[in-house]
Motif scaffolding. Structure first.
Motif, PDB file in Angstrom:
ATOM      1  N   PHE A   1      11.608   2.329   7.246  1.00 40.28           N
ATOM      2  CA  PHE A   1      10.539   1.245   7.589  1.00 40.28           C
ATOM      3  C   PHE A   1       8.982   2.290   8.476  1.00 40.28           C
ATOM      4  O   PHE A   1       9.625   3.021  10.011  1.00 40.28           O
ATOM      5  CB  PHE A   1      10.419  -0.445   8.212  1.00 40.28           C
ATOM      6  N   LEU A   2       7.608   2.669   8.197  1.00 39.34           N
ATOM      7  CA  LEU A   2       6.572   2.883   8.891  1.00 39.34           C
ATOM      8  C   LEU A   2       6.489   1.785   9.522  1.00 39.34           C
ATOM      9  O   LEU A   2       5.641   0.579   8.812  1.00 39.34           O
ATOM     10  CB  LEU A   2       6.026   3.588   8.588  1.00 39.34           C
ATOM     11  N   ILE A   3       6.198   1.152  10.729  1.00 39.37           N
ATOM     12  CA  ILE A   3       5.536   0.367  11.553  1.00 39.37           C
ATOM     13  C   ILE A   3       4.635   0.397  12.515  1.00 39.37           C
ATOM     14  O   ILE A   3       4.358   1.111  13.226  1.00 39.37           O
ATOM     15  CB  ILE A   3       6.727  -0.168  12.798  1.00 39.37           C
ATOM     16  N   PRO A   4       2.710   0.289  12.480  1.00 45.07           N
ATOM     17  CA  PRO A   4       2.355   0.935  12.553  1.00 45.07           C
ATOM     18  C   PRO A   4       1.834  -0.311  13.723  1.00 45.07           C
ATOM     19  O   PRO A   4       2.398  -1.682  13.654  1.00 45.07           O
ATOM     20  CB  PRO A   4       0.948   0.214  11.306  1.00 45.07           C
ATOM     21  N   TYR A   5       1.981   0.212  14.791  1.00 43.61           N
ATOM     22  CA  TYR A   5       1.079  -0.450  15.927  1.00 43.61           C
ATOM     23  C   TYR A   5       0.268   0.142  16.866  1.00 43.61           C
ATOM     24  O   TYR A   5       0.360   0.845  17.210  1.00 43.61           O
ATOM     25  CB  TYR A   5       3.183  -0.373  16.977  1.00 43.61           C
ATOM     26  N   ASN A   6       0.062  -1.357  17.348  1.00 50.30           N
ATOM     27  CA  ASN A   6      -0.832  -1.354  18.488  1.00 50.30           C
ATOM     28  C   ASN A   6      -1.441  -2.267  19.663  1.00 50.30           C
ATOM     29  O   ASN A   6      -2.332  -2.011  20.645  1.00 50.30           O
ATOM     30  CB  ASN A   6      -2.657  -1.231  17.816  1.00 50.30           C
ATOM     31  N   GLY A   7      -0.378  -2.552  19.771  1.00 50.46           N
ATOM     32  CA  GLY A   7       0.049  -3.627  20.729  1.00 50.46           C
ATOM     33  C   GLY A   7      -0.523  -4.690  20.730  1.00 50.46           C
ATOM     34  O   GLY A   7      -0.485  -5.685  21.778  1.00 50.46           O
ATOM     35  N   GLY A   8      -1.008  -5.123  19.508  1.00 51.33           N
ATOM     36  CA  GLY A   8      -1.264  -6.333  19.381  1.00 51.33           C
ATOM     37  C   GLY A   8      -1.125  -8.068  18.713  1.00 51.33           C
ATOM     38  O   GLY A   8       0.171  -7.112  19.049  1.00 51.33           O
ATOM     39  N   LYS A   9      -1.237  -8.880  18.817  1.00 52.63           N
ATOM     40  CA  LYS A   9      -0.385  -9.780  18.584  1.00 52.63           C
ATOM     41  C   LYS A   9      -0.056  -9.676  17.012  1.00 52.63           C
ATOM     42  O   LYS A   9       1.050  -9.738  16.929  1.00 52.63           O
ATOM     43  CB  LYS A   9      -0.971 -11.492  18.138  1.00 52.63           C
ATOM     44  N   ALA A  10      -0.671  -8.953  15.957  1.00 53.77           N
ATOM     45  CA  ALA A  10      -0.084  -9.935  14.353  1.00 53.77           C
ATOM     46  C   ALA A  10       1.276  -7.988  14.789  1.00 53.77           C
ATOM     47  O   ALA A  10       2.394  -7.978  14.138  1.00 53.77           O
ATOM     48  CB  ALA A  10      -0.996  -8.495  14.120  1.00 53.77           C
ATOM     49  N   SER A  11       0.961  -7.132  15.807  1.00 51.48           N
ATOM     50  CA  SER A  11       2.111  -5.961  15.987  1.00 51.48           C
ATOM     51  C   SER A  11       3.287  -6.573  16.867  1.00 51.48           C
ATOM     52  O   SER A  11       4.415  -6.154  16.037  1.00 51.48           O
ATOM     53  CB  SER A  11       1.694  -4.715  16.078  1.00 51.48           C
ATOM     54  N   GLU A  12       3.384  -7.165  17.668  1.00 56.00           N
ATOM     55  CA  GLU A  12       4.257  -8.175  17.984  1.00 56.00           C
ATOM     56  C   GLU A  12       5.204  -8.330  17.139  1.00 56.00           C
ATOM     57  O   GLU A  12       5.924  -9.010  17.440  1.00 56.00           O
ATOM     58  CB  GLU A  12       3.556  -8.768  19.829  1.00 56.00           C
ATOM     59  N   ASP A  13       4.793  -9.584  16.425  1.00 58.37           N
ATOM     60  CA  ASP A  13       4.837 -10.821  15.704  1.00 58.37           C
ATOM     61  C   ASP A  13       5.410  -9.630  14.880  1.00 58.37           C
ATOM     62  O   ASP A  13       6.682 -10.056  14.276  1.00 58.37           O
ATOM     63  CB  ASP A  13       3.531 -11.528  14.658  1.00 58.37           C
ATOM     64  N   LEU A  14       5.497  -8.739  14.388  1.00 55.84           N
ATOM     65  CA  LEU A  14       6.155  -8.008  13.278  1.00 55.84           C
ATOM     66  C   LEU A  14       7.293  -7.485  13.745  1.00 55.84           C
ATOM     67  O   LEU A  14       8.249  -7.327  12.869  1.00 55.84           O
ATOM     68  CB  LEU A  14       5.111  -6.991  12.298  1.00 55.84           C
ATOM     69  N   LEU A  15       6.896  -6.872  15.215  1.00 60.06           N
ATOM     70  CA  LEU A  15       8.916  -5.940  15.332  1.00 60.06           C
ATOM     71  C   LEU A  15       9.438  -6.931  15.920  1.00 60.06           C
ATOM     72  O   LEU A  15      10.835  -7.375  15.780  1.00 60.06           O
ATOM     73  CB  LEU A  15       7.693  -6.031  17.731  1.00 60.06           C
ATOM     74  N   GLN A  16       9.105  -8.575  16.475  1.00 60.70           N
ATOM     75  CA  GLN A  16      10.170  -9.230  16.376  1.00 60.70           C
ATOM     76  C   GLN A  16      10.915 -10.148  15.080  1.00 60.70           C
ATOM     77  O   GLN A  16      11.786 -10.448  15.002  1.00 60.70           O
ATOM     78  CB  GLN A  16       9.528 -11.021  16.738  1.00 60.70           C
TER      79      GLN A  16
END
Length: 162
Positions: A27-42
């Motif tokens: 997977f490529l996981i775009p991350y920016n420190g926002g809430k959506a990124s954190e939810d995706l990581l979880q």
């Protein structure tokens, strides 16, 4: 999962079967420190903990710092902060048995993510959004929505928690 019909129609049955067998490995996981990124990581972490054999084994964490904006912090400082955060996340994911690469770029998020997907030969782009499917998506497009419209790579959309 969003997969362009034009792409699928070019595969033979054998090629499509092979592609589907490998779809959830990298997977490529775009991350920016926002809430959506954190939810995706979880969600990715939860999947990684109970993943079946021959599935997710590798991911690319990518943070794109936009060139536009009036942030009082310099681009170099933003890159350094992003690298430190990704380093922490990488350690968490590696503890779950995943191979993790990190990438910080400066530029247009859509273009940089799509370029990285090709360069790193990823299987799918994983995204989440707080606004997809809501009225706010109409006047203000989300990164995830735009990526789903533009990407020729398979996109796995993880809806936000209710």
């Amino acid at each position: 999962m969003i997969l362009r019909p034009q792409l699928v129609s070019t595969y033979t049955c054998e090629e499509l079967d092979l592609r589907c067998q490998h779809l959830f490995r990298y997977f490529l996981i775009p991350y920016n420190g926002g809430k959506a990124s954190e939810d995706l990581l979880q969600k990715v972490k939860a999947y990684a903990q109970k993943r079946p054999d021959h599935s997710l084994s590798e991911c690319l964490l990518m943070w794109v710092i936009e060139e536009v904006g009036r942030k009082p912090v310099s681009k170099e400082q933003q890159v350094q902060v992003a690298q430190e955060k990704l380093k922490q996340i990488k350690a968490d994911l590696e503890a779950l048995g995943l191979q993790v690469k990190t990438e910080v770029r400066v530029g247009n998020p859509y273009l940089e993510v799509l370029d990285a997907a090709t360069v790193f030969d990823i299987r799918a782009i994983a995204v989440s959004s707080e606004t997809i499917g809501r009225i706010i998506e109409l006047p203000i497009r989300s990164f995830a929505g735009e990526l789903m419209r533009r990407s020729w790579h398979p996109v796995l959309f993880f809806p936000p928690p209710s």
